[in-house]
Write a protein that holds these residues in place. Sequence first.
Motif, PDB file in Angstrom:
ATOM      1  N   ALA A   1     -24.188  33.103   2.383  1.00 44.64           N
ATOM      2  CA  ALA A   1     -24.801  33.431   3.672  1.00 44.64           C
ATOM      3  C   ALA A   1     -24.358  34.816   4.130  1.00 44.64           C
ATOM      4  CB  ALA A   1     -24.423  32.400   4.726  1.00 44.64           C
ATOM      5  N   ARG A   2     -25.351  35.642   4.524  1.00 44.66           N
ATOM      6  CA  ARG A   2     -25.024  36.951   5.091  1.00 44.66           C
ATOM      7  C   ARG A   2     -24.875  36.798   6.601  1.00 44.66           C
ATOM      8  NH1 ARG A   2     -29.084  42.107   5.009  1.00 44.66           N
ATOM      9  NH2 ARG A   2     -30.067  40.838   6.627  1.00 44.66           N
ATOM     10  N   GLY A   3     -23.720  36.277   7.031  1.00 41.91           N
ATOM     11  CA  GLY A   3     -23.439  36.174   8.450  1.00 41.91           C
ATOM     12  C   GLY A   3     -23.652  34.788   9.020  1.00 41.91           C
ATOM     13  N   PRO A   4     -23.273  34.602  10.287  1.00 39.02           N
ATOM     14  CA  PRO A   4     -23.276  33.265  10.912  1.00 39.02           C
ATOM     15  C   PRO A   4     -24.656  32.670  11.113  1.00 39.02           C
ATOM     16  CG  PRO A   4     -22.720  34.970  12.518  1.00 39.02           C
ATOM     17  CD  PRO A   4     -22.700  35.631  11.182  1.00 39.02           C
ATOM     18  N   LYS A   5     -25.681  33.487  11.361  1.00 42.69           N
ATOM     19  CA  LYS A   5     -27.015  32.926  11.570  1.00 42.69           C
ATOM     20  C   LYS A   5     -27.554  32.330  10.274  1.00 42.69           C
ATOM     21  CE  LYS A   5     -28.693  35.123  15.737  1.00 42.69           C
ATOM     22  NZ  LYS A   5     -29.861  35.711  16.413  1.00 42.69           N
ATOM     23  N   ALA A   6     -27.351  33.022   9.177  1.00 42.40           N
ATOM     24  CA  ALA A   6     -27.790  32.478   7.887  1.00 42.40           C
ATOM     25  C   ALA A   6     -26.988  31.226   7.551  1.00 42.40           C
ATOM     26  CB  ALA A   6     -27.625  33.535   6.792  1.00 42.40           C
ATOM     27  N   ARG A   7     -25.701  31.247   7.835  1.00 39.87           N
ATOM     28  CA  ARG A   7     -24.867  30.071   7.581  1.00 39.87           C
ATOM     29  C   ARG A   7     -25.330  28.883   8.426  1.00 39.87           C
ATOM     30  NH1 ARG A   7     -19.013  31.127   9.272  1.00 39.87           N
ATOM     31  NH2 ARG A   7     -20.015  30.954  11.310  1.00 39.87           N
ATOM     32  N   GLY A   8     -25.645  29.135   9.686  1.00 40.22           N
ATOM     33  CA  GLY A   8     -26.125  28.073  10.554  1.00 40.22           C
ATOM     34  C   GLY A   8     -27.443  27.484  10.068  1.00 40.22           C
ATOM     35  N   ALA A   9     -28.313  28.350   9.539  1.00 40.32           N
ATOM     36  CA  ALA A   9     -29.592  27.867   9.018  1.00 40.32           C
ATOM     37  C   ALA A   9     -29.379  26.994   7.793  1.00 40.32           C
ATOM     38  CB  ALA A   9     -30.494  29.049   8.680  1.00 40.32           C
ATOM     39  N   ILE A  10     -28.446  27.392   6.926  1.00 40.77           N
ATOM     40  CA  ILE A  10     -28.143  26.593   5.741  1.00 40.77           C
ATOM     41  C   ILE A  10     -27.663  25.205   6.159  1.00 40.77           C
ATOM     42  CG2 ILE A  10     -26.520  26.356   3.812  1.00 40.77           C
ATOM     43  CD1 ILE A  10     -26.646  29.434   3.533  1.00 40.77           C
ATOM     44  N   ARG A  11     -26.722  25.179   7.073  1.00 45.16           N
ATOM     45  CA  ARG A  11     -26.179  23.887   7.519  1.00 45.16           C
ATOM     46  C   ARG A  11     -27.216  23.075   8.280  1.00 45.16           C
ATOM     47  NH1 ARG A  11     -19.950  25.274   9.452  1.00 45.16           N
ATOM     48  NH2 ARG A  11     -19.269  26.208   7.476  1.00 45.16           N
ATOM     49  N   GLY A  12     -28.100  23.768   9.001  1.00 45.29           N
ATOM     50  CA  GLY A  12     -29.131  23.075   9.757  1.00 45.29           C
ATOM     51  C   GLY A  12     -30.146  22.365   8.881  1.00 45.29           C
ATOM     52  N   THR A  13     -30.236  22.766   7.624  1.00 39.92           N
ATOM     53  CA  THR A  13     -31.152  22.101   6.689  1.00 39.92           C
ATOM     54  C   THR A  13     -30.447  21.001   5.899  1.00 39.92           C
ATOM     55  OG1 THR A  13     -30.722  23.755   4.955  1.00 39.92           O
ATOM     56  CG2 THR A  13     -32.560  24.173   6.453  1.00 39.92           C
ATOM     57  N   GLY A  14     -29.173  20.732   6.258  1.00 42.01           N
ATOM     58  CA  GLY A  14     -28.422  19.686   5.568  1.00 42.01           C
ATOM     59  C   GLY A  14     -27.707  20.152   4.324  1.00 42.01           C
ATOM     60  N   LEU A  15     -27.704  21.463   4.088  1.00 42.27           N
ATOM     61  CA  LEU A  15     -27.024  22.032   2.929  1.00 42.27           C
ATOM     62  C   LEU A  15     -25.679  22.616   3.362  1.00 42.27           C
ATOM     63  CD1 LEU A  15     -30.152  23.784   1.408  1.00 42.27           C
ATOM     64  CD2 LEU A  15     -29.047  21.712   0.532  1.00 42.27           C
ATOM     65  N   ARG A  16     -24.946  23.134   2.422  1.00 43.39           N
ATOM     66  CA  ARG A  16     -23.634  23.709   2.722  1.00 43.39           C
ATOM     67  C   ARG A  16     -23.445  24.999   1.937  1.00 43.39           C
ATOM     68  NH1 ARG A  16     -20.244  22.182   6.964  1.00 43.39           N
ATOM     69  NH2 ARG A  16     -18.220  23.190   6.615  1.00 43.39           N
ATOM     70  N   GLU A  17     -22.979  26.023   2.624  1.00 45.25           N
ATOM     71  CA  GLU A  17     -22.769  27.300   1.950  1.00 45.25           C
ATOM     72  C   GLU A  17     -21.501  27.278   1.112  1.00 45.25           C
ATOM     73  OE1 GLU A  17     -20.102  27.564   5.434  1.00 45.25           O
ATOM     74  OE2 GLU A  17     -22.096  26.736   5.061  1.00 45.25           O
ATOM     75  N   ALA A  18     -21.517  28.016   0.013  1.00 45.37           N
ATOM     76  CA  ALA A  18     -20.317  28.182  -0.805  1.00 45.37           C
ATOM     77  C   ALA A  18     -19.442  29.294  -0.265  1.00 45.37           C
ATOM     78  CB  ALA A  18     -20.707  28.482  -2.261  1.00 45.37           C
ATOM     79  N   TRP A  19     -20.091  30.248   0.443  1.00 47.62           N
ATOM     80  CA  TRP A  19     -19.347  31.395   0.974  1.00 47.62           C
ATOM     81  C   TRP A  19     -20.230  32.083   2.009  1.00 47.62           C
ATOM     82  CZ3 TRP A  19     -20.529  36.628   1.058  1.00 47.62           C
ATOM     83  CH2 TRP A  19     -19.470  37.493   1.389  1.00 47.62           C
ATOM     84  N   ALA A  20     -19.610  32.731   3.000  1.00 47.79           N
ATOM     85  CA  ALA A  20     -20.358  33.471   4.017  1.00 47.79           C
ATOM     86  C   ALA A  20     -19.667  34.792   4.309  1.00 47.79           C
ATOM     87  CB  ALA A  20     -20.489  32.658   5.303  1.00 47.79           C
ATOM     88  N   ALA A  21     -20.440  35.836   4.529  1.00 44.59           N
ATOM     89  CA  ALA A  21     -19.913  37.143   4.912  1.00 44.59           C
ATOM     90  C   ALA A  21     -19.483  37.074   6.376  1.00 44.59           C
ATOM     91  CB  ALA A  21     -20.972  38.217   4.711  1.00 44.59           C
ATOM     92  N   GLU A  22     -18.222  37.200   6.624  1.00 42.12           N
ATOM     93  CA  GLU A  22     -17.694  37.072   7.987  1.00 42.12           C
ATOM     94  C   GLU A  22     -17.222  38.407   8.563  1.00 42.12           C
ATOM     95  OE1 GLU A  22     -17.894  34.402   9.616  1.00 42.12           O
ATOM     96  OE2 GLU A  22     -18.018  32.738   8.200  1.00 42.12           O
ATOM     97  N   ALA A  23     -16.671  39.259   7.705  1.00 38.48           N
ATOM     98  CA  ALA A  23     -16.047  40.488   8.212  1.00 38.48           C
ATOM     99  C   ALA A  23     -17.071  41.446   8.803  1.00 38.48           C
ATOM    100  CB  ALA A  23     -15.261  41.165   7.092  1.00 38.48           C
ATOM    101  N   THR A  24     -18.151  41.713   8.055  1.00 38.54           N
ATOM    102  CA  THR A  24     -19.136  42.698   8.501  1.00 38.54           C
ATOM    103  C   THR A  24     -20.535  42.126   8.655  1.00 38.54           C
ATOM    104  OG1 THR A  24     -19.635  43.381   6.230  1.00 38.54           O
ATOM    105  CG2 THR A  24     -17.849  44.554   7.366  1.00 38.54           C
ATOM    106  N   GLU A  25     -20.749  40.899   8.189  1.00 42.11           N
ATOM    107  CA  GLU A  25     -22.074  40.272   8.237  1.00 42.11           C
ATOM    108  C   GLU A  25     -23.122  41.177   7.594  1.00 42.11           C
ATOM    109  OE1 GLU A  25     -23.073  39.065  12.224  1.00 42.11           O
ATOM    110  OE2 GLU A  25     -21.019  38.458  12.668  1.00 42.11           O
TER     111      GLU A  25
END
Length: 286
Positions: A100-124
Amino acid sequence: MAEGPLDGVRVGVTADRRADDQIDLLHRRGATTLHGATVRIVPLADDTELAATTRALLDAPPAVVVATTGQGFRGWLEVADEWGLGERLRAVLGDAALLARGPKARGAIRGTGLREAWAAEATESSPEVLEHLLAGGEGALAGRRVAVQLHGDPMTSFLAALREAGADVVEVHVYRWEPPPDLPAVDTLIDAIVGRDVDVVTFTSAPAVEGLLHRAATLGRDEDLVTALRGGPSGSGVLACAVGPVTAAPLDRRDVPSIAPDRFRLGAMVRRLEEHVNSTAGTPTP
């Protein structure tokens, strides 16, 4: 009635998606607006290219999937459901390493019932995602199928770096762009920019910048437009206000100065414009 922070500021709006939200936000702060959408977003359900790409990924699943935007990722899953492909796509994505490139993409992944392996947090940002993908060293991506969900930004250098590392890259274009639906409205906006009849022009996507420049070139007014935009943010021209550096990249290539917020959000862009107006002694012309 109390004056708003953008009272008297005349803003040209180039957006297609969420144009009404942006215009309402600007009006509530006292600005007046002139709207000319410089691109058109292809409706997802009608996007045959996206459907073909989705089916290709079902036939040959990716090892890695990069979600770059929350809305784009959600839109992809939603339209896959309409096509009767949603369940199979979720299974394929669930088996892949989802980045996931940032929190919004991560939230969308989780919102579909999936789970991210990694997310860009420092700079998104895309460079942070690329650094993570290349961290395995030479050969780590060789032959691996990597699907990248795109949303407006072509991410040319990002994709090129993956291919140079040997990855089999699949571009998933969500919300493709086409020429603007109302050319007279764009022409009116170009007239206003060239004539300095607006103080600011806002951009929420790189294609919107390209669309404006392309239409101006078609009319033989490219140089006039660029000259007007080069006069901002501190001169006598029109200020270019972008939602972020990716959106501003086509402006940078034409040596057009611009302002942008630290966080790539519509509300943040409007607040950045307010800050600029305040920093110039509250004058309506930036």
